[in-house]
Design an enzyme around this catalytic site. Structure first.
Site, PDB file in Angstrom:
ATOM      1  CE  LYS A 100      -4.250  -1.666   0.105  1.00 16.75           C
ATOM      2  NZ  LYS A 100      -5.140  -1.437  -1.060  1.00 16.75           N
ATOM      3  CD  GLU A 122     -10.216   4.428   0.390  1.00 18.01           C
ATOM      4  OE1 GLU A 122     -10.028   5.651   0.296  1.00 18.01           O
ATOM      5  OE2 GLU A 122      -9.515   3.592  -0.224  1.00 18.01           O
ATOM      6  CB  SER A 389       0.050  -8.052  -1.627  1.00 20.40           C
ATOM      7  OG  SER A 389      -0.910  -8.846  -0.962  1.00 20.40           O
TER       8      SER A 389
END
Lengths: 407, 269
Positions: A100, A122, A389
């Protein structure tokens, strides 16, 4: 290794000027946001071509995030499976523990360049919220994170982490009180505070230019992986595997390989309790096209076009939409989309932990479960790259509770 | 002539302002809606804006979001909303009805089918909050083929170029969003509204309605001084929340507030 976001692509040079990937994407936003979105698009166009800003981003990715992330050969696991050789792209080793931050670094730099001193985001599981709060702390920006009140209960540690980093976490009580409602609420904040606020969207969804911009920031995953496998194995892989919720880690891995026609691509969705039950989040496998959150894409909805609550053991995949570029790659057949259940993901979670000494995120465990299935059916001289990830520390309470263990 | 055009022209002749109440169809239960529409007309409403409930109303504030949730508890669908309009039309052939909502329920029904059924039911215009003119061509074409108006929003952030584009695509009337924010927000700045309405008026002959942030008779009268129509939504919908357990009281409460606003508009003319 160059991390320029300005990749030259020929056949897959999408979206078009108004953000369309074939029939998907676009800008479906209320009028108040149209000018701010245009301002963002123009700023990003300048940014992606500005060597000084790219150098700034490269420096942060190297020194703050810790890139490049390794490509790790999972030798013992591959041997046990008895088929193709599996390599793992180690996004779990990034600062904050997931892919991220590749995106939040890019968007926060852009916000700073645009003179916006307040960022909002969010978050579902809290990973994007933590990655946003982290870069906001790093750049000295005010940060507000919207999070469904159900998710706040499930992810107490990430909530505290965001608060430690100086972010305000706002509980969202509307709708299903999860990620999609947090996104609605962040949009409402943006529409109200549009003059001083930059909205950092965490995935490759939302109105143009977000799906393109987030993809460009995440494409570093695939660019590194492509160079690394060429160096390590001397050739391109036979298949790529990545989990898909909104789809940012998957598009990041896939995109630099799109023109490599010999490389198969598998996006793995959450089948939850099973694709034939009502409890899954497999948007591309089971949904149909519609319009939500600023773009046209596949959605999980009822016959009347109302969005339905999804289910997955992994909060990061628990989303009723999906990035529009994935919708396009599904329809044109360049990528295949499959799904694995909660139980299959858990089995892969345990396998990687015990066999390779790596605790993967439950999201990533979906990709691993499918990679294992795929590898077993392939010859030993084949190569698979699976995107690891994120790391699984955040999920150990979920796994323990599921197995009746009190931590 | 369309009902919307006729409505604006006849009220303009009489130097009356057009009053447009917004309610969410099916809130708090489906049986309330059609009798209330008639009662609102009796209380001085000129056009009715009927909200189509949606699970994810991103442009709306908490008041209308809650209204959508109350209606969706009864599974009120777009088709049911259209049936309500048909029922309303059986007794009222002159009051224009504009549907306001989000694109996805229309996508699910299909543009052509929606336009056809809406026309048959007696709908006059459609305002789709998350469909800017750039993405509107397909649906607007279907609506035009059925002689239905496509209403678009203009916002405080809309550039001059965008206002021109919106006015070119719009029919019926232009809806000016009076503040940066969601429906029901505070902070209405009449001076800024007047300036923007003047800018819009220079670019179109269409009537201009103003909404978002009008909460009582006083603010309605202020807005009416510069606009052709006043849209009142959240202030009315708050009554639905307050009396959701006693739906028989909603009609009286809503029409009382509406009559008060009507009185203020007419006194100020």
């Amino acid at each position: 290794m160059s991390t320029s976001v300005n990749v030259v692509l020929t056949k897959h040079d999408l979206p078009d000027e108004r953000g369309h990937f074939g029939p998907y994407g676009g800008i479906f936003a209320s009028e108040t946001l149209m000018s701010p979105l245009e301002e963002l698009r123009l700023a990003y166009e300048r940014f992606r071509a500005d060597p000084q800003f790219l150098a700034e981003m490269d420096a942060d990715l190297a020194k703050f995030v810790g890139r490049p992330s390794p490509l790790y050969f999972a030798e013992r696991w591959s041997k046990q499976l008895g088929g193709a050789q599996i390599y793992l792209k180690r996004e779990d080793l990034n600062h904050t523990g997931a892919h991220k931050i590749n995106n939040t670094i890019g968007q926060a730099l852009l916000a700073r360049h645009m003179g916006k001193k307040r960022v909002i985001a969010e978050t579902g599981a809290g990973q994007h919220g933590v990655a946003t709060a982290t870069v906001a702390a790093r750049f000295g920006m005010e940060c507000v994170v919207y999070m469904g009140s159900e998710d706040i209960k499930r992810q107490a540690i990430n909530v505290y982490r965001m608060k430690l980093l100086g972010a305000e976490v706002v509980p969202v009580e509307s709708g299903s009180k999860t990620l999609k409602d947090a996104l609605n609420e962040a949009m409402r904040d943006w529409v109200t505070n549009v003059d001083n606020t930059f909205y950092i969207i965490g995935t490759v969804a939302g109105p143009h230019p977000y799906p393109m911009m987030v993809r460009d920031f995440q494409a570093i995953i695939g660019r590194e992986a492509r160079a690394q496998i060429l160096e390590e194995a001397g050739r391109l892989p036979d298949a790529l595997v990545a989990c898909v919720g909104g789809g940012s880690n998957a598009i990041g891995l896939f995109h630099p390989f799109l023109n490599d026609t010999g490389v198969a691509m598998y996006g793995v969705e959450a089948a939850g309790e099973g694709l034939d039950t009502a409890h899954h989040a497999a948007t591309l496998c089971k949904g149909r096209p519609g319009v939500l959150h600023g773009n046209r894409t596949y959605l999980i909805e009822d016959a009347d076009g109302q969005i339905i609550e999804t289910h997955s053991i992994s909060a990061g995949l628990d989303y009723p939409g999906v990035g529009p570029e994935h919708a396009w790659l599904k329809d044109n057949g360049r990528a295949s989309y499959v799904a694995v259940t909660d139980d299959e993901a858990l089995a892969a979670f345990h396998a990687l932990t015990r066999i390779e000494g790596i605790i993967p995120a439950l999201e990533s465990s979906h990709a691993l479960a499918y990679a294992a299935k795929l590898a077993s059916a392939m010859d030993k001289d084949k190569i698979i790259i699976a995107n690891l990830s994120g790391r699984g520390d955040k999920d150990i309470h979920t796994v323990a509770a599921r197995e009746g263990i009190k931590v | 002539m369309s009902r919307i055009k006729g409505c604006f022209e006849s009220l303009r002749r009489d130097r009356h302002k057009v009053l447009i109440p917004y309610i969410t169809a099916g809130d708090p239960q489906p049986a309330v809606t059609v009798p209330l529409m008639h009662a609102m007309v009796a209380a001085g409403a000129n056009i009715i804006e009927l909200g189509v409930p949606f699970s994810d109303p991103m442009a709306d504030g908490p008041v209308i979001q809650a209204a959508c949730e109350r209606a969706l508890e009864h599974h009120v669908s777009l088709r049911q909303v259209l049936a309500m309009v048909r029922e309303f039309r059986a007794r009222d052939d002159h009051t224009p009805v504009v549907l306001m909502g989000y694109l996805n329920p229309v996508e699910a029904m299909g543009y052509g089918e929606f336009a056809r059924v809406a026309r048959e039911a007696g709908v006059d215009g459609v305002l789709t909050v998350d469909m800017p003119p750039e993405e509107a061509e397909a649906l607007a074409g279907e609506l035009r083929a059925q002689q239905l108006d496509t209403v678009f929003l203009v916002a405080p952030t809309s550039s001059t170029g965008r206002i021109a584009k919106i006015c070119a695509a719009a029919s019926g009337f232009v809806y000016y969003v009076s503040l940066k924010g969601v429906t029901g927000a505070g902070g209405l700045d009449i001076g800024a509204v007047a300036a923007k309405v003047k800018e819009i008026r220079a670019m179109t002959d269409l009537p201009i309605g103003v909404g978002f942030g009008i909460k009582d008779a006083a603010s309605a009268a202020q807005v009416a001084a510069v606009a052709d129509a006043v849209v009142v939504g959240s202030a009315l919908v708050r009554k639905f929340a307050e009396f959701s357990a006693q739906p028989e009281k909603i009609q009286k409460e809503v029409t009382a507030l509406l009559a008060e606003i009507r009185g203020a508009l007419d006194a100020a003319k």
